[in-house]
Design a protein around this motif. Structure first.
Motif, PDB file in Angstrom:
ATOM      1  N   THR A 174       0.816  -1.225   0.000  1.00 41.27           N
ATOM      2  CA  THR A 174       0.000   0.000   0.000  1.00 41.27           C
ATOM      3  C   THR A 174       0.846   1.269   0.000  1.00 41.27           C
ATOM      4  O   THR A 174       0.336   2.350  -0.241  1.00 41.27           O
ATOM      5  N   GLN A 175       2.135   1.144   0.304  1.00 39.67           N
ATOM      6  CA  GLN A 175       3.048   2.297   0.404  1.00 39.67           C
ATOM      7  C   GLN A 175       2.559   3.313   1.437  1.00 39.67           C
ATOM      8  O   GLN A 175       2.738   4.519   1.290  1.00 39.67           O
ATOM      9  N   SER A 176       1.995   2.797   2.504  1.00 37.57           N
ATOM     10  CA  SER A 176       1.465   3.655   3.572  1.00 37.57           C
ATOM     11  C   SER A 176       2.556   4.445   4.279  1.00 37.57           C
ATOM     12  O   SER A 176       2.294   5.507   4.860  1.00 37.57           O
ATOM     13  N   GLY A 177       3.803   3.932   4.244  1.00 36.54           N
ATOM     14  CA  GLY A 177       4.895   4.627   4.909  1.00 36.54           C
ATOM     15  C   GLY A 177       5.132   6.027   4.380  1.00 36.54           C
ATOM     16  O   GLY A 177       5.717   6.865   5.075  1.00 36.54           O
TER      17      GLY A 177
ATOM     18  N   PHE B 127      -4.966   1.362   5.467  1.00 37.52           N
ATOM     19  CA  PHE B 127      -4.526   1.285   4.072  1.00 37.52           C
ATOM     20  C   PHE B 127      -4.744  -0.135   3.562  1.00 37.52           C
ATOM     21  O   PHE B 127      -4.276  -1.097   4.173  1.00 37.52           O
ATOM     22  N   SER B 128      -5.437  -0.264   2.424  1.00 33.19           N
ATOM     23  CA  SER B 128      -5.769  -1.582   1.887  1.00 33.19           C
ATOM     24  C   SER B 128      -5.569  -1.625   0.384  1.00 33.19           C
ATOM     25  O   SER B 128      -5.432  -0.598  -0.282  1.00 33.19           O
ATOM     26  N   ILE B 129      -5.569  -2.862  -0.138  1.00 35.80           N
ATOM     27  CA  ILE B 129      -5.463  -3.100  -1.579  1.00 35.80           C
ATOM     28  C   ILE B 129      -6.657  -3.928  -2.033  1.00 35.80           C
ATOM     29  O   ILE B 129      -7.021  -4.913  -1.389  1.00 35.80           O
ATOM     30  N   ASP B 130      -7.263  -3.502  -3.133  1.00 34.63           N
ATOM     31  CA  ASP B 130      -8.297  -4.304  -3.786  1.00 34.63           C
ATOM     32  C   ASP B 130      -7.594  -5.140  -4.853  1.00 34.63           C
ATOM     33  O   ASP B 130      -7.329  -4.668  -5.950  1.00 34.63           O
ATOM     34  N   ARG B 131      -7.299  -6.374  -4.514  1.00 33.59           N
ATOM     35  CA  ARG B 131      -6.493  -7.219  -5.401  1.00 33.59           C
ATOM     36  C   ARG B 131      -7.297  -7.789  -6.569  1.00 33.59           C
ATOM     37  O   ARG B 131      -6.739  -8.411  -7.463  1.00 33.59           O
ATOM     38  N   GLU B 132      -8.603  -7.591  -6.539  1.00 29.87           N
ATOM     39  CA  GLU B 132      -9.441  -8.099  -7.632  1.00 29.87           C
ATOM     40  C   GLU B 132      -9.625  -7.067  -8.740  1.00 29.87           C
ATOM     41  O   GLU B 132     -10.189  -7.364  -9.783  1.00 29.87           O
ATOM     42  N   SER B 133      -9.199  -5.846  -8.492  1.00 30.86           N
ATOM     43  CA  SER B 133      -9.272  -4.809  -9.527  1.00 30.86           C
ATOM     44  C   SER B 133      -7.889  -4.197  -9.697  1.00 30.86           C
ATOM     45  O   SER B 133      -7.072  -4.196  -8.773  1.00 30.86           O
TER      46      SER B 133
ATOM     47  N   GLU C 119      -9.226   4.041   4.382  1.00 29.99           N
ATOM     48  CA  GLU C 119     -10.470   4.203   5.136  1.00 29.99           C
ATOM     49  C   GLU C 119     -10.147   4.840   6.484  1.00 29.99           C
ATOM     50  O   GLU C 119      -9.230   4.391   7.174  1.00 29.99           O
ATOM     51  N   ILE C 120     -10.871   5.878   6.831  1.00 34.31           N
ATOM     52  CA  ILE C 120     -10.754   6.469   8.166  1.00 34.31           C
ATOM     53  C   ILE C 120     -11.783   5.747   9.028  1.00 34.31           C
ATOM     54  O   ILE C 120     -12.974   6.039   8.985  1.00 34.31           O
ATOM     55  N   ILE C 121     -11.322   4.775   9.781  1.00 39.57           N
ATOM     56  CA  ILE C 121     -12.206   3.904  10.541  1.00 39.57           C
ATOM     57  C   ILE C 121     -12.718   4.601  11.799  1.00 39.57           C
ATOM     58  O   ILE C 121     -13.869   4.417  12.217  1.00 39.57           O
TER      59      ILE C 121
END
Length: 282
Positions: free
Chosen positions: A46-49, A224-230, A241-243
């Motif tokens: 996600t390169q969140s760093g 931070f997440s990845i949608d690996r299906e798209s 997402e701001i949880i």
């Protein structure tokens, strides 16, 4: 008996930047409250760093103190990436007494125990298993900040500071339950001393009960997440997402983003634009 209710006024929080102007706008229109402990939940790729780097750099530019506790990368790599990839010159702030930026090296004390730290300006943790040593180094950083530490311990703090703990997962891997206690202490100390921190954790790297505890303690959670299906141009699509953001209104949908030389670039669709317009602060 007549019940009298005391008049109250809404507390006006001082806010600081997340390190990203558009992300600031998605949190009550102007950023995160000073003193908040923010859990950064990340997934590989996600390169969140990058957000942490900009969090440090932009707050240094605003004349705040900053500390980066790094456990899973060589500190030299961190400084090099800041300058070469994003033109963030933070090394000039680096040093010990009187300097604004403290870089705390837990990499050599964890994965390469016994190796020599790479430079004199970097605070060194010799053994990540020793919570006492880590606490002592944190305290040394505060004391070397001079006027800042005096203000902290006298209760008259005006100059703000930001911290990044990267990563909490590695720290707990070495320190176990004592490290969990240390993280809880650091989160609580922020509220007292009004410094703001990013606590970085890898998804699924910790037991579920530990994650639940960290999420409960944290004032905010940015995931931070990845949608690996798209994918787009062969690259998986990434989103934020701001949880959770205690005491603040915030955008609650998925926020898609790209990465370039300016850092994290949020893709603002009509829904996000409308939310920002309705919640912007002047």
């Amino acid at each position: 008996m007549e019940l009298k209710i005391k008049n109250t006024t809404k507390h006006q929080w001082e806010v600081i930047t997340t390190g990203n102007d558009d992300l600031d706008k998605l949190i009550s229109g102007n950023g995160i409250p000073t003193g908040h402990a923010i859990l950064i939940e990340k997934e590989a790729g996600t390169q969140s760093g990058i957000l942490s780097l900009f969090f440090i750099a932009k707050n240094l530019e605003s004349n705040k103190k900053a500390a980066y506790f790094i456990t899973d990368k060589d500190p030299e790599f961190l400084l090099k990436r800041c300058e070469e990839d994003f033109n963030l010159i933070i090394e000039k702030h680096l040093g010990s007494e009187g300097k604004n930026f403290a870089l705390i090296d837990g990499f050599y004390g964890g994965h390469l125990r016994g190796e020599t730290k790479p430079r004199n300006e970097v605070y060194a943790i010799q053994d990540l298993r020793s919570v006492e040593e880590i606490h002592d180094v944190f305290r040394e950083v505060m004391l070397n900040w001079g006027d800042y530490s005096t203000a902290v311990y006298s209760g008259s703090l005006e100059t703000k500071a930001v911290w990044v703990y990267d990563s909490v997962s590695t720290l707990i891997h070495y320190g176990g339950s004592n490290a969990v206690t240390l993280i809880g202490h650091q989160m609580a100390a922020q509220k007292k001393h009004m410094y703001t921190g990013y606590f970085v954790v890898e998804k699924k790297s910790l037991p579920e009960n530990v994650m639940h505890m960290l999420e409960l303690w944290a004032d905010g959670i940015i995931r931070f997440s990845i949608d690996r299906e798209s994918s787009e141009n062969g690259e998986p699509n990434r989103f934020i997402e701001i949880i959770k953001m205690r005491w603040r209104n915030h955008y609650r949908g998925k926020v898609w983003y790209n990465v370039d030389q300016n850092g994290i670039v949020i893709i603002k669709d009509a829904d996000i634009e409308k939310w920002i317009e309705n919640n912007s602060k002047t």
